[in-house]
Scaffold this active site. Structure first.
Site, PDB file in Angstrom:
ATOM      1  N   SER A  86       0.818  -1.203   0.000  1.00 26.04           N
ATOM      2  CA  SER A  86       0.000   0.000   0.000  1.00 26.04           C
ATOM      3  C   SER A  86       0.857   1.261   0.000  1.00 26.04           C
ATOM      4  CB  SER A  86      -0.964  -0.034   1.185  1.00 26.04           C
ATOM      5  OG  SER A  86      -1.891   1.017   1.125  1.00 26.04           O
TER       6      SER A  86
ATOM      7  N   ASP B 171      -3.099   6.413  -2.984  1.00 26.57           N
ATOM      8  CA  ASP B 171      -1.917   5.734  -2.469  1.00 26.57           C
ATOM      9  C   ASP B 171      -1.481   4.675  -3.485  1.00 26.57           C
ATOM     10  OD1 ASP B 171      -3.870   3.821  -2.089  1.00 26.57           O
ATOM     11  OD2 ASP B 171      -3.692   3.751   0.092  1.00 26.57           O
TER      12      ASP B 171
ATOM     13  N   ASP C 119      -1.565   1.356  -3.983  1.00 26.91           N
ATOM     14  CA  ASP C 119      -2.446   0.330  -4.540  1.00 26.91           C
ATOM     15  C   ASP C 119      -3.866   0.853  -4.747  1.00 26.91           C
ATOM     16  OD1 ASP C 119      -2.991   0.554  -1.827  1.00 26.91           O
ATOM     17  OD2 ASP C 119      -3.435  -1.578  -1.561  1.00 26.91           O
TER      18      ASP C 119
ATOM     19  N   ASP D  40      -6.357   1.839  -2.999  1.00 19.91           N
ATOM     20  CA  ASP D  40      -7.562   1.476  -2.247  1.00 19.91           C
ATOM     21  C   ASP D  40      -8.086   2.653  -1.435  1.00 19.91           C
ATOM     22  OD1 ASP D  40      -5.557   1.525  -0.353  1.00 19.91           O
ATOM     23  OD2 ASP D  40      -6.245  -0.259   0.718  1.00 19.91           O
TER      24      ASP D  40
END
Length: 654
Positions: free
Chosen positions: A288, A440, A442, A444
């Protein structure tokens, strides 16, 4: 001639006591040599005097023997000899892979590079290595070896109490300290590495095979009437992702699972693939927003339901700690297969279903302008998705750091960092944009900026999204966390919805949404969950809904935000360090007693409410920190007074 050899060697009578290991496709001829070791490979040739390299002798003397062989995700190793006071091993490390471990406390180790090149880190110091190099590793040191090409190494352990089982247990057992409450995350390759990835793959089936909601009817058949489990696999833009995925897939297929490989992606694309394709699970390789050195794994079972601390992660941790010898005894009878699947078109089509794209185009024509939107992917995984989405929406997009790059040339993709926040805000102001959006690594989570470059607090984003959904689904239930929620409750009341409070954390939010059939759930931490997205969080759906709402309202985002700020101002989350978790507990008890005349709630930490203000105090589950949130009903002066009052009380007791 006293000669021992392996490979294509031309014999002659001019040498004495010569030992040859030949991996070349041409003969090796030695003439006039005495007491010499020759190791020949495509990467180079090692010629060593046996007396000066005495540690090679046990290996050469046992060239035709093999005590143990182990084929691993990163390569293989052969234990060639076990003698009193010494153990000899030849290790093959595949290109791009690494090994990391501690030397035995009572033994010195000597490594000789037979072929290839790479680099090693010994107790934090890095050095390049190539064929012919000899590396001395003192007892008890930490060392990691990286293979830039295929790397062949000769390892000799010198010391006492040497055995094969101890060698296997000590050197090749990965650590599991990187297993957290909701995912697996750590530094690559010292904590997260190819061996751990392989074991996660080998044992993931054990965690999900008894799931009552398995999509076994949609699984593949192994030819004998048995259904094989299907698992989605993907990785973000971190440089170690492809190598970890290769080992993960190897483990999964060897356990008998079929793999649906969706390639480089965002975490939510694994969620989508698992639910949309009716798979039995999914594994995302990502760290992440963590720094570049990190990587990790997020796991879901059927229906994209999370594998967390209380739903399989602890079991997986225990399984992954098993010794390789045990692992090898559990070989799958039938290996699974790999299907490469481009999920992006289906995923984008699903995203666009949350907004009325045709109505948005018509409204843009009626208004005579398009919203100008700055999008900052932070060189993370969001860029390729944005490239497709921006072609389908009636807005003018300005892309920043859009190209995925695991080197993070513009810093770690974490919009909460001040320097990263400025990268979006400055472009918003420069181009006079209506809104800015940053993600961010990734993607999510997404973070919105108004036209002045101010970042929107996650708390108020929950309110905007609650309004958007209640306009589409009147009377729907909206989930919120206990930290700050008066604004969300007021919006739900205004638009005819039902606000439902739930403990913060993705596992709790998702479970509560399923329980009450909520259409949307939001946390002030910028995690947003959607019923039609398998109750999972998404960093793409929120900004689509907010842009649709902004276009419909025909007002500036800062104006919409100012209304809510005036009505329900909040402190934002304020962290205070404490000496220990025990002192944090005592501090909460002290505050609880002091505000005993308020309405107290313990859904998540301590919440205390009064008619005009309220607060929430929570202990961190991962560090000695206590977190404070305060809000008021339209009284900024009272908000500041009570925030100062609480902080003085908290920090005077620390």
């Amino acid at each position: 001639m006293d000669e021992k050899y392996i490979g294509n060697v031309v014999k002659n009578d001019t040498c004495e006591n010569v030992h040859i290991l030949n991996e070349l496709n041409v003969p090796v001829l030695a003439m006039g040599l005495k007491d010499v070791v020759i190791a020949a490979s495509p990467e180079g040739i090692l010629v060593s005097d046996k007396e000066k390299s005495a540690h090679i002798k046990p290996y050469v003397d046992n060239l035709g023997q093999q005590v143990m062989f182990a084929d691993k995700s990163w390569g293989n190793y052969r234990v060639l000899s076990v003698e009193e006071g010494s153990l000899t091993v030849i290790v093959t490390l595949n290109r791009g892979h690494s090994m990391n471990y501690h030397s035995h406390q009572h033994r010195d180790e000597v490594w000789t590079v037979l072929s290839g090149y790479g680099h090693t880190i010994i107790d934090g110091d890095m050095q390049n290595i190539k064929a012919g190099d000899v590396i001395n590793m003192p007892a008890g040191c930490k060392h990691t070896i990286f293979a830039d090409t295929e790397l062949k190494l000769l390892e000799v352990q010198l010391g006492r109490d040497i055995s094969v089982s101890d060698k296997v247990k000590h050197d090749f057992e990965p650590g599991t300290k990187c297993f957290g409450k909701g995912d697996i995350r750590g530094i690559y390759p010292t904590q997260v590495n190819e061996e751990l990835a392989y074991r996660i793959g080998r044992y993931f089936k054990e965690v999900i095979k008894n799931d009552e909601m398995l999509n076994s009817g949609n699984s593949n058949n192994d030819g004998r009437g048995n259904s094989r489990l299907r698992v989605a696999v993907g990785h973000d833009i971190r440089l170690s992702g492809p190598s970890l995925k290769k080992s993960l897939v190897k483990g999964l297929t060897e356990s008998g699972c079929d793999v649906v490989d969706i390639g480089q992606c965002g975490t939510e694309m694994i969620y989508f693939a698992a639910a949309h394709l009716k798979l039995d699970g999914g594994i995302m390789i990502t760290a992440s927003h963590n720094p570049k050195a990190y990587n990790g794994f997020k796991l879901v079972r059927s229906g994209a339901r999370p594998v967390s601390e209380d739903s399989g992660l602890r079991e997986l941790e225990e399984l992954c700690s098993r010794e390789p010898a045990v692992l090898q005894e559990q070989m799958a009878g039938d290996a699974g297969c790999v299907d490469v699947h481009d999920i992006l078109p289906e995923y984008v089509e699903h995203l666009l279903g949350y907004v009325d794209v045709d109505a948005m185009w018509r409204l843009a024509e009626q208004q005579g302008r398009r919203l100008r939107v700055v999008v900052n992917a932070g060189n993370g995984a969001a860029g390729p998705v944005l490239d497709v989405l921006t072609e389908k929406l009636p807005f003018e997009f300005i892309k920043v750091h859009n190209q995925p790059d695991g080197n993070f040339p513009n810093g770690v993709p974490n919009p909460l960092l001040r320097e990263n926040r400025d990268a979006t805000a400055d472009v918003v102001r420069k181009y006079g944009a209506d809104v800015g959006i940053a993600w961010d690594g990734d993607f999510d989570r997404c973070f919105l900026f108004d036209e002045e470059g101010g970042m929107i607090e996650g708390y108020y984003m929950v309110g905007f999204l609650a309004e958007a959904f209640l306009k589409k689904y009147p009377g729907a239930r909206i989930i919120h966390d206990p930290r700050v929620y008066w604004n969300t409750q007021a919006i739900c009341q205004e638009f005819g919805g039902e606000a439902v409070m739930c403990r913060s954390g993705h596992a709790f939010i998702k479970a509560k949404m399923r329980e009450v059939d909520a259409v949307y759930g939001g946390e002030m931490s910028a995690h947003h969950y959607f019923r039609d997205f398998a109750y999972c969080d998404s960093g793409m759906i929120p900004w689509l809904l907010v842009l649709e709402l902004l276009q419909q309202r025909g007002r500036k985002l800062s104006e919409l935000l100012a209304e809510r700020l005036d009505m329900y101002p909040c402190s934002g989350e304020i962290n205070s360090k404490v000496a220990s978790t025990e002192s944090a507990s005592r501090l909460v008890e002290y505050v609880e007693a002091h505000y005993a005349d308020g309405e107290q709630d313990y859904t998540d930490g301590l919440s205390v409410a009064y008619p005009r203000w309220r607060f929430n105090l929570r202990k961190s589950s991962t560090e000695p920190v206590i977190r404070l949130n305060v809000e008021s009903a339209g009284d900024k002066k009272l908000l500041q007074e009570k925030t100062d009052e609480l902080l003085q009380m908290i920090r005077s007791e620390i």
